[in-house]
Write a protein that holds these residues in place. Sequence first.
Motif, short mmCIF file in Angstrom:
data_model
loop_
_atom_site.label_atom_id
_atom_site.label_comp_id
_atom_site.label_asym_id
_atom_site.label_seq_id
_atom_site.Cartn_x
_atom_site.Cartn_y
_atom_site.Cartn_z
N THR A 60 0.10 -5.54 14.81
CA THR A 60 -1.76 -6.28 15.11
C THR A 60 -1.31 -7.44 13.38
OG1 THR A 60 -2.58 -4.77 14.89
CG2 THR A 60 -2.05 -4.81 16.70
N CYS A 61 -1.09 -6.65 12.51
CA CYS A 61 -1.36 -7.88 11.59
C CYS A 61 -0.73 -7.50 10.60
CB CYS A 61 -3.19 -6.74 10.70
SG CYS A 61 -2.74 -5.31 10.42
N CYS A 62 -0.43 -9.03 9.60
CA CYS A 62 0.31 -9.17 9.11
C CYS A 62 -0.49 -9.02 7.23
CB CYS A 62 0.80 -11.09 8.91
SG CYS A 62 1.39 -11.03 10.04
N THR A 63 1.13 -8.86 6.05
CA THR A 63 0.88 -8.17 4.88
C THR A 63 2.14 -9.24 4.09
OG1 THR A 63 -0.18 -6.93 3.37
CG2 THR A 63 1.18 -6.31 4.76
N LEU A 64 1.91 -8.68 3.25
CA LEU A 64 3.46 -8.23 2.32
C LEU A 64 4.79 -7.66 2.90
CD1 LEU A 64 4.23 -10.35 -0.32
CD2 LEU A 64 3.74 -7.92 -1.57
N TRP B 212 -7.39 0.70 -3.24
CA TRP B 212 -5.85 -0.19 -3.02
C TRP B 212 -4.65 0.57 -3.63
CZ3 TRP B 212 -6.76 -4.03 -0.64
CH2 TRP B 212 -7.85 -4.32 -0.83
N GLY B 213 -4.65 1.78 -4.29
CA GLY B 213 -3.74 2.79 -4.37
C GLY B 213 -2.28 3.03 -3.34
N PRO B 214 -3.10 3.89 -1.81
CA PRO B 214 -2.64 4.01 -1.20
C PRO B 214 -1.05 2.86 -1.07
CG PRO B 214 -4.39 4.82 -0.50
CD PRO B 214 -5.00 3.97 -1.85
N TYR B 215 -1.55 1.13 -1.39
CA TYR B 215 -0.95 0.34 -1.28
C TYR B 215 0.15 0.65 -1.79
CZ TYR B 215 -2.13 -2.82 3.05
OH TYR B 215 -2.11 -3.43 4.40
N ALA B 216 -0.10 0.96 -3.33
CA ALA B 216 0.40 0.32 -4.39
C ALA B 216 1.52 1.47 -4.66
CB ALA B 216 -0.52 0.67 -5.94
N ILE B 217 1.31 3.29 -3.80
CA ILE B 217 2.50 4.21 -3.67
C ILE B 217 3.36 3.51 -2.42
CG2 ILE B 217 2.47 6.56 -2.97
CD1 ILE B 217 -0.78 6.41 -3.99
N GLN C 146 3.09 4.39 7.70
CA GLN C 146 2.61 3.43 6.41
C GLN C 146 1.30 2.47 7.55
OE1 GLN C 146 6.03 1.34 7.36
NE2 GLN C 146 7.41 2.35 7.52
N MET C 147 1.06 2.53 8.20
CA MET C 147 -0.88 1.39 8.64
C MET C 147 -1.82 2.92 7.90
SD MET C 147 -0.69 -1.23 10.49
CE MET C 147 -2.08 -0.95 10.61
N VAL C 148 -1.48 3.68 7.40
CA VAL C 148 -3.10 4.15 6.81
C VAL C 148 -3.74 3.76 5.51
CG1 VAL C 148 -3.35 6.96 5.88
CG2 VAL C 148 -2.07 6.37 7.58
N PRO C 149 -2.35 3.01 4.48
CA PRO C 149 -3.13 1.95 3.10
C PRO C 149 -4.10 0.98 3.85
CG PRO C 149 -0.78 3.14 3.37
CD PRO C 149 -0.91 3.51 4.33
N ALA C 150 -3.30 0.44 5.10
CA ALA C 150 -4.16 -0.44 5.96
C ALA C 150 -5.32 -0.56 6.39
CB ALA C 150 -3.58 -0.98 7.05
N LEU C 151 -5.83 1.03 7.28
CA LEU C 151 -6.55 1.31 8.07
C LEU C 151 -7.93 1.61 6.40
CD1 LEU C 151 -5.54 3.62 10.44
CD2 LEU C 151 -6.46 1.15 10.49
N ILE C 152 -7.09 2.22 5.27
CA ILE C 152 -7.82 2.68 3.75
C ILE C 152 -8.83 1.60 3.58
CG2 ILE C 152 -8.03 4.15 0.92
CD1 ILE C 152 -5.92 5.70 3.23
#
Length: 295
Positions: free
Chosen positions: A164-168, A228-233, A251-257
């Motif tokens: 439902t969303c797009c990212t790297l 942004w740390g969860p995305y980096a991890i 895997q969706m948790v970093p996006a929600l944070i």
Amino acid sequence: MAETSALPTGFGELEVLAVGMVLLVEALSGLSLNTLTIFSFCKTPELRTPCHLLVLSLALADSGISLNALIAATSSLLRVSHRRWPYGSDGCQAHGFQGFVTALASICSSAAIAWGRYHHYCTRSQLAWNSAISLVLFVWLSSTFWAALPLLGWGHYDYEPLGTCCTLDYSKGDRNFTSFLFTMSFFNFAMPLFITITSYSLMEQKLGKSGHLQVNTTLPARTLLLGWGPYAILYLYAVIADVTSISPKLQMVPALIAKMVPTINAINYALGNEMVCRGIWQCLSPQKSEKDRAK
């Protein structure tokens, strides 16, 4: 990650709906607070200073993140009935690009504010307009440059696990992704984080004991790390291991944070500033502010 007509693996209708509602709340709160901040700058002459221009840049970036979250929330709710991303492949690329530009601009704007505050409090001199404008232009041009590279082949935008969303795209973890990740992260996360921590640490050392420091010196760095740390991890894990071993829900948790960052930034930089709060109040009650000025 391919676009399918079924619900994503690991998610039921109720879970897709729940994620969509969380994204919707984050989007509306971030948009409302940051839009008020932007309007306050436009309507309050006292806020039109070089230092506040950096805060305005952050509010614009965070509004973009919230708008990105609103699109994701809408597509989450539509996916329950339509079973697919509603905007097509080109829409996914545009969504990923817009989200990446505003995310990088938000991170770098936070670092610019930290440096601007250090300059203001520690040198006792007003930040020049030329310096502030140059910083804002650099932040947005640099963010646009790095976000455009995946469109040109260095890195790639794709659907997140929920679709439902797009990212790297981190699902492959190949050399192309690895080289882009480490180069981009150094210039757009590690360096801004270092500037933020260093600037506030020097301010704390120089002014903390004297009691003249009127800003929170720990929340900005914590927001960058926790937001942004969860995305980096997750990205780093994708480099060294098979990211499919992590459940799609996790895997969706970093996006929600990350989508909560605009609200936190608005509370810290806008609602936490007496002058900005006054400008927001004038936007909400223009008739009262006119009477006050007449008096």
